[in-house]
Design a protein around this motif. Sequence first.
Motif, PDB file in Angstrom:
ATOM      1  N   UNK A 134       4.468  -9.138  -1.631  1.00  0.00           N
ATOM      2  CA  UNK A 134       3.126  -9.590  -1.276  1.00  0.00           C
ATOM      3  C   UNK A 134       2.490 -10.251  -2.491  1.00  0.00           C
ATOM      4  N   UNK A 135       1.468 -11.068  -2.242  1.00  0.00           N
ATOM      5  CA  UNK A 135       0.778 -11.722  -3.354  1.00  0.00           C
ATOM      6  C   UNK A 135       0.124 -10.702  -4.278  1.00  0.00           C
ATOM      7  N   UNK A 136      -0.490  -9.680  -3.699  1.00  0.00           N
ATOM      8  CA  UNK A 136      -1.136  -8.620  -4.473  1.00  0.00           C
ATOM      9  C   UNK A 136      -1.215  -7.378  -3.606  1.00  0.00           C
ATOM     10  N   UNK A 137      -1.703  -6.299  -4.159  1.00  0.00           N
ATOM     11  CA  UNK A 137      -1.798  -5.045  -3.413  1.00  0.00           C
ATOM     12  C   UNK A 137      -2.603  -5.214  -2.131  1.00  0.00           C
ATOM     13  N   UNK A 138      -3.652  -6.028  -2.159  1.00  0.00           N
ATOM     14  CA  UNK A 138      -4.507  -6.213  -0.982  1.00  0.00           C
ATOM     15  C   UNK A 138      -3.787  -6.891   0.176  1.00  0.00           C
ATOM     16  N   UNK A 139      -2.655  -7.540  -0.105  1.00  0.00           N
ATOM     17  CA  UNK A 139      -1.933  -8.265   0.936  1.00  0.00           C
ATOM     18  C   UNK A 139      -0.715  -7.501   1.460  1.00  0.00           C
ATOM     19  N   UNK A 140      -0.515  -6.279   1.020  1.00  0.00           N
ATOM     20  CA  UNK A 140       0.566  -5.462   1.566  1.00  0.00           C
ATOM     21  C   UNK A 140       0.212  -5.057   3.001  1.00  0.00           C
ATOM     22  N   UNK A 141       1.182  -5.136   3.907  1.00  0.00           N
ATOM     23  CA  UNK A 141       0.925  -4.759   5.301  1.00  0.00           C
ATOM     24  C   UNK A 141       1.995  -3.797   5.804  1.00  0.00           C
ATOM     25  N   UNK A 159       1.334 -10.481  -8.688  1.00  0.00           N
ATOM     26  CA  UNK A 159       0.451 -10.240  -9.838  1.00  0.00           C
ATOM     27  C   UNK A 159       0.672  -8.884 -10.492  1.00  0.00           C
ATOM     28  N   UNK A 160       1.631  -8.122  -9.974  1.00  0.00           N
ATOM     29  CA  UNK A 160       1.919  -6.823 -10.569  1.00  0.00           C
ATOM     30  C   UNK A 160       0.912  -5.743 -10.245  1.00  0.00           C
ATOM     31  N   UNK A 165       6.560  -5.995 -10.645  1.00  0.00           N
ATOM     32  CA  UNK A 165       5.831  -7.232 -10.969  1.00  0.00           C
ATOM     33  C   UNK A 165       6.802  -8.405 -10.856  1.00  0.00           C
ATOM     34  N   UNK A 166       6.685  -9.133  -9.763  1.00  0.00           N
ATOM     35  CA  UNK A 166       7.572 -10.260  -9.531  1.00  0.00           C
ATOM     36  C   UNK A 166       7.768 -10.476  -8.048  1.00  0.00           C
ATOM     37  N   UNK A 170      13.755 -11.059  -7.369  1.00  0.00           N
ATOM     38  CA  UNK A 170      13.801 -10.444  -8.696  1.00  0.00           C
ATOM     39  C   UNK A 170      13.896  -8.922  -8.576  1.00  0.00           C
ATOM     40  N   UNK A 171      13.170  -8.363  -7.613  1.00  0.00           N
ATOM     41  CA  UNK A 171      13.246  -6.922  -7.360  1.00  0.00           C
ATOM     42  C   UNK A 171      14.652  -6.535  -6.929  1.00  0.00           C
TER      43      UNK A 171
END
Length: 279
Positions: A134-141, A159-160, A165-166, A170-171
Amino acid sequence: MMNRVLAKRELAPLVTLLEVEAPRIQRRWKAGQFIIIRPLETSERIPLTIVDSDASRQSITMVIQAIGKTTKEAVSLEPEALMCDLVGPLGEPATMSTGKNVVCMAGGVGVAELLPVAKAFHQAGNRVTALCGARSENYRILDAELKEAVDELHWATDDGSFGFHGNVVQLLNSLAGPGTFQEGHVIGPIPMMKAAAEATRGWGLKLHASLNPVMIDGTGMCGGCRVTVGNEVKFACVDGPEFDAHLVDFDELTRRNRAYREMEQESLHHKCRVGLDIH
């Protein structure tokens, strides 16, 4: 048949879950299949993945990211509203195996498509690891739903702000390598799916990619969703949407998906005047 909206829930900024009454589809669908909707009479037809269903409510659920005219019209529907058209289930179900270590990877709203596939892999007797981005934590679904569906869940954020972070690829490279998994499924932005295919090409891993080409009728007649897989032309709506990721021509898919980008932007500001009494 008009399909009544039963419930609506915001999952993240611009990402909405709709539960819609659809008894025939609810009885027949399998993980990996999709529907085509037309929210209003003036809307275009768009394909969406079936995320879940409820037999007691005779309903299916879909997750929609409001980025274009039709998706914005879809998420504007409130409970008790009627969706103009809803057709499905379409496409072939996701490929299933049993007794294997399986990796399921998704980016963005692709997480919604990944959920039923990962759940089906787990129910078929596989050990399932889900890698979601996700782009950031707020975009996790759908985090809670995924935790219940798989054996292991990892998140990556650009944004980590949460997890690794990546990006998802990469993960993947930080956690696994050749021999870690025997089978996989990937869904998300085209660059992400292409990168996942390249990263795993020498791993001895059978990787399935759920593709998202431009799609119109969903029955193989228009040819709009054609993709090249292993130098053969396939139609994603009837032959897919899942294909061998290591054989997909992702560069061609990217070009075709960009073909109508300017017209899609124009449609956001265009008002149809067909049928109006203009003097």
